[in-house]
Design a protein around this motif. Structure first.
Motif, PDB file in Angstrom:
ATOM      1  N   LEU A 123      43.661  58.609  80.594  1.00 18.15           N
ATOM      2  CA  LEU A 123      42.652  58.294  79.626  1.00 18.15           C
ATOM      3  C   LEU A 123      42.709  57.570  77.823  1.00 18.15           C
ATOM      4  N   TRP A 124      43.840  58.230  77.689  1.00 19.89           N
ATOM      5  CA  TRP A 124      44.593  57.773  76.575  1.00 19.89           C
ATOM      6  C   TRP A 124      44.774  56.587  76.235  1.00 19.89           C
ATOM      7  N   MET A 125      45.356  56.359  77.057  1.00 16.13           N
ATOM      8  CA  MET A 125      46.097  55.329  77.530  1.00 16.13           C
ATOM      9  C   MET A 125      44.670  53.904  76.999  1.00 16.13           C
ATOM     10  N   VAL A 126      43.755  54.516  78.387  1.00 17.98           N
ATOM     11  CA  VAL A 126      42.755  53.202  78.223  1.00 17.98           C
ATOM     12  C   VAL A 126      42.492  53.364  76.627  1.00 17.98           C
ATOM     13  N   ILE A 127      41.869  54.525  76.118  1.00 16.64           N
ATOM     14  CA  ILE A 127      41.006  54.504  75.791  1.00 16.64           C
ATOM     15  C   ILE A 127      41.787  54.240  74.085  1.00 16.64           C
ATOM     16  N   ILE A 128      43.068  53.827  73.883  1.00 17.31           N
ATOM     17  CA  ILE A 128      43.885  52.880  72.365  1.00 17.31           C
ATOM     18  C   ILE A 128      44.063  51.724  73.148  1.00 17.31           C
ATOM     19  N   THR A 129      43.861  51.039  74.367  1.00 13.51           N
ATOM     20  CA  THR A 129      44.382  49.789  74.662  1.00 13.51           C
ATOM     21  C   THR A 129      42.518  49.578  74.117  1.00 13.51           C
ATOM     22  N   VAL A 130      41.671  49.547  74.108  1.00 20.43           N
ATOM     23  CA  VAL A 130      40.292  49.190  74.594  1.00 20.43           C
ATOM     24  C   VAL A 130      39.609  49.028  73.083  1.00 20.43           C
TER      25      VAL A 130
ATOM     26  N   ILE B 100      39.412  41.227  55.620  1.00 21.54           N
ATOM     27  CA  ILE B 100      39.133  40.421  57.489  1.00 21.54           C
ATOM     28  C   ILE B 100      40.301  41.153  58.126  1.00 21.54           C
ATOM     29  N   ASN B 101      40.738  41.803  59.145  1.00 15.23           N
ATOM     30  CA  ASN B 101      42.175  41.655  60.041  1.00 15.23           C
ATOM     31  C   ASN B 101      42.852  42.176  59.222  1.00 15.23           C
ATOM     32  N   SER B 102      42.743  42.768  58.001  1.00 18.80           N
ATOM     33  CA  SER B 102      44.123  43.022  57.710  1.00 18.80           C
ATOM     34  C   SER B 102      44.865  43.944  58.342  1.00 18.80           C
ATOM     35  N   PRO B 103      45.793  44.272  58.443  1.00 19.14           N
ATOM     36  CA  PRO B 103      46.334  45.464  58.956  1.00 19.14           C
ATOM     37  C   PRO B 103      45.793  46.454  58.453  1.00 19.14           C
ATOM     38  N   PHE B 104      45.309  47.009  57.182  1.00 17.19           N
ATOM     39  CA  PHE B 104      44.701  48.315  56.444  1.00 17.19           C
ATOM     40  C   PHE B 104      43.150  48.514  58.043  1.00 17.19           C
ATOM     41  N   ALA B 105      42.665  47.433  57.967  1.00 12.11           N
ATOM     42  CA  ALA B 105      41.318  47.372  57.779  1.00 12.11           C
ATOM     43  C   ALA B 105      42.049  47.607  59.665  1.00 12.11           C
ATOM     44  N   ILE B 106      42.737  47.114  59.979  1.00 12.40           N
ATOM     45  CA  ILE B 106      42.722  47.463  61.802  1.00 12.40           C
ATOM     46  C   ILE B 106      43.080  48.434  62.030  1.00 12.40           C
ATOM     47  N   PHE B 107      43.401  49.000  61.206  1.00 15.40           N
ATOM     48  CA  PHE B 107      43.984  50.250  61.328  1.00 15.40           C
ATOM     49  C   PHE B 107      43.197  51.132  62.098  1.00 15.40           C
ATOM     50  N   PHE B 108      42.221  51.845  60.908  1.00 16.24           N
ATOM     51  CA  PHE B 108      41.316  52.600  60.425  1.00 16.24           C
ATOM     52  C   PHE B 108      40.222  51.954  61.105  1.00 16.24           C
ATOM     53  N   GLY B 109      40.121  50.535  61.117  1.00 22.13           N
ATOM     54  CA  GLY B 109      39.049  50.372  62.414  1.00 22.13           C
ATOM     55  C   GLY B 109      39.189  50.569  63.854  1.00 22.13           C
ATOM     56  N   ALA B 110      40.364  50.278  64.252  1.00 23.35           N
ATOM     57  CA  ALA B 110      40.470  50.847  65.490  1.00 23.35           C
ATOM     58  C   ALA B 110      40.593  51.846  66.234  1.00 23.35           C
ATOM     59  N   LEU B 111      40.977  52.905  65.302  1.00 21.42           N
ATOM     60  CA  LEU B 111      40.914  54.688  64.590  1.00 21.42           C
ATOM     61  C   LEU B 111      38.884  54.930  65.090  1.00 21.42           C
ATOM     62  N   LEU B 112      38.560  54.372  64.415  1.00 20.41           N
ATOM     63  CA  LEU B 112      36.877  54.458  64.231  1.00 20.41           C
ATOM     64  C   LEU B 112      36.815  54.493  65.736  1.00 20.41           C
ATOM     65  N   ASN B 113      37.268  53.163  66.530  1.00 18.20           N
ATOM     66  CA  ASN B 113      36.437  52.578  67.728  1.00 18.20           C
ATOM     67  C   ASN B 113      37.167  53.803  68.542  1.00 18.20           C
ATOM     68  N   VAL B 114      38.091  54.480  68.345  1.00 18.90           N
ATOM     69  CA  VAL B 114      38.921  55.498  69.377  1.00 18.90           C
ATOM     70  C   VAL B 114      37.904  56.865  69.413  1.00 18.90           C
ATOM     71  N   SER B 115      38.103  56.949  68.335  1.00 22.52           N
ATOM     72  CA  SER B 115      36.887  58.427  68.187  1.00 22.52           C
ATOM     73  C   SER B 115      35.576  57.376  69.273  1.00 22.52           C
ATOM     74  N   ILE B 116      34.846  56.857  68.386  1.00 24.57           N
ATOM     75  CA  ILE B 116      34.161  56.534  69.211  1.00 24.57           C
ATOM     76  C   ILE B 116      33.688  56.205  71.039  1.00 24.57           C
ATOM     77  N   VAL B 117      35.006  55.689  71.375  1.00 23.48           N
ATOM     78  CA  VAL B 117      35.135  55.125  72.521  1.00 23.48           C
ATOM     79  C   VAL B 117      35.935  56.352  73.182  1.00 23.48           C
ATOM     80  N   GLY B 118      36.274  57.198  72.842  1.00 22.55           N
ATOM     81  CA  GLY B 118      36.967  58.486  73.772  1.00 22.55           C
ATOM     82  C   GLY B 118      35.508  59.580  73.553  1.00 22.55           C
TER      83      GLY B 118
END
Length: 410
Positions: free
Chosen positions: A232-239, A177-195
């Motif tokens: 757009l990419w700055m917004v996507i990554i931030t979100v 839960i909220n480990s660096p590894f989980a945040i990295f891959f979970g945020a990448l999934l968010n980037v793809s979906i939001v992107g």
């Protein structure tokens, strides 16, 4: 796409494990005590205090001794056989695991290949470097991230599962839960979906501008589009990474039924969760649909005006000007239809996941019956990242020609 119904089920996992640790210490004695009871004996013939104390402990131990503690688990596991000290491979259905792994590998390979083809063609072919092609290439980059995640998380997790016990597998999601590894891959999934949805929104705005103000669109400099895509990419990554700043409400962690990392909720009683869903999905989707409807209306009006002008009495000079205008409108209609198809596929593929998560949140689906629906809906949603490239390929004649030239080159 966010796992709003799962992460909260892990919030009490640590407390469950602590409460069951004392139970496990005496579980072997309690189980042996019950097994050694002679069959002719009745409950009345036993010591009431011992029996009433031992039975509930044994039931609690049995309750928390298998993968039902997770509230979700891979579909290729046999729940009845997955006890704490058993190796995961012992309760794995090999044929189901092979099918699941093949589906994930094929889907990941297809997503990466199709989107890499789009990026390669736009980068190497000067005739493909138009404004809407550049936006689609940027969207292909966002879509391709999903294929990378499937290869780098799901398949390695399957290999890891075969080497650990159920104790390790059950405790792993809570430990991530909220480990660096989980945040990295979970945020990448968010980037793809939001992107994906943000790029579709940008495409819908760009198509509306191309139809509404064609002269401005043709004379617009490429530099302005570059700035738009960068912003757009700055917004996507931030979100995508903002939820990591609120660990009390959001949780990035390992999702055992999907064998990947996702963002979920720590608590349902927070205003940030619906706000995040509105900003990332509902508002962009609504605006995107409104722009598409407005574009369709404007196209219909221009076709009607062009037809009236073409059919009316006019001078030859005016007549010769209608050809280029009709050709331009026809080209823009084809691009608009491609965008409309991509939005439709996005809606169709995302809707099952939204429905399943909503039913789970509302309580209509429970831990004992939602796994199949959840996994199916998730991978149906992943098909959107493949469909965008396929639709682009079949709808664009220049793209098909360039692709054949590249792929068939000796």
């Amino acid at each position: 796409m966010h796992d709003y119904g799962i992460a909260s089920g892990y919030s009490g996992m640590q407390s469950n494990e602590e409460s069951s640790s004392d139970v496990n210490e005496g579980s072997a004695l309690n189980e042996r005590f019950l097994v050694d009871i002679p069959i002719p004996w009745t409950l009345a013939e036993l010591d009431d205090i011992v029996v009433l104390a031992a039975a509930p402990v044994y039931e609690r131990d049995r309750q928390f001794s298998n993968i039902s503690r997770l509230c979700s688990y891979p579909l290729f596991l046999e729940e009845e056989l997955c006890k704490n000290e058993v190796d995961v491979w012992f309760c794995t259905k090999p044929w189901a695991a092979v099918i699941f792994g093949m589906i994930v590998a094929i889907l990941a390979g297809a997503i990466i290949s199709v989107n890499a083809l789009i990026l390669g063609l736009v980068a190497t072919n000067p005739t493909m470097r138009k404004q809407h092609h550049a936006i689609k290439a940027s969207m292909a980059l966002a879509d391709g991230i999903v294929g990378f995640l499937l290869l780098c998380t799901v398949l390695p997790a399957m290999a890891w599962m075969s080497t650990v016990t159920m104790d390790d597998f059950v405790s792993y999601p809570g430990n991530t839960i909220n480990s660096p590894f989980a945040i990295f891959f979970g945020a990448l999934l968010n980037v793809s979906i939001v992107g994906s949805i943000f790029h579709l929104l940008l495409l819908s705005i760009e198509r509306f501008a191309a139809i509404k103000w064609p002269f401005w669109n043709r004379t617009r400099k490429t530099r302005s589009l570059t700035y738009s895509l960068f912003g757009l990419w700055m917004v996507i990554i931030t979100v995508a990474i903002v939820p990591a700043a609120f660990p009390e409400q959001f949780a990035f962690q390992f999702q055992p039924s999907l064998l990947t990392y996702m963002m979920g909720l720590q608590s349902y009683s927070t205003w940030r969760a619906p706000l995040y869903g509105a900003v990332t999905i509902f508002i962009p989707y609504t605006v995107m649909v409104c722009f598409c409807i407005a574009t369709a209306i404007d196209i219909a009006q221009k076709i009607k005006q062009t037809k009236k002008t073409f059919d009316s009495d006019h001078e030859q000079a005016d007549f010769t000007q209608q050809g280029p205008r009709k050709t331009y409108i026809r080209q823009e209609i084809q691009v608009f239809l491609t965008l409309a198809m991509m939005i439709t596929v996005f809606t169709v593929t995302l809707l099952p996941f939204v429905i399943v998560v909503s039913l789970l949140t509302a309580g209509y689906l429970k831990c004992n019956n939602f796994d199949g629906y959840y996994v199916t809906a998730y991978y149906v949603g992943m098909l959107n990242n493949l469909a965008n490239g396929i639709i682009y390929n079949f709808r664009d004649k220049k793209f098909r020609k360039a692709a054949r030239k590249l792929l068939c080159r000796k």
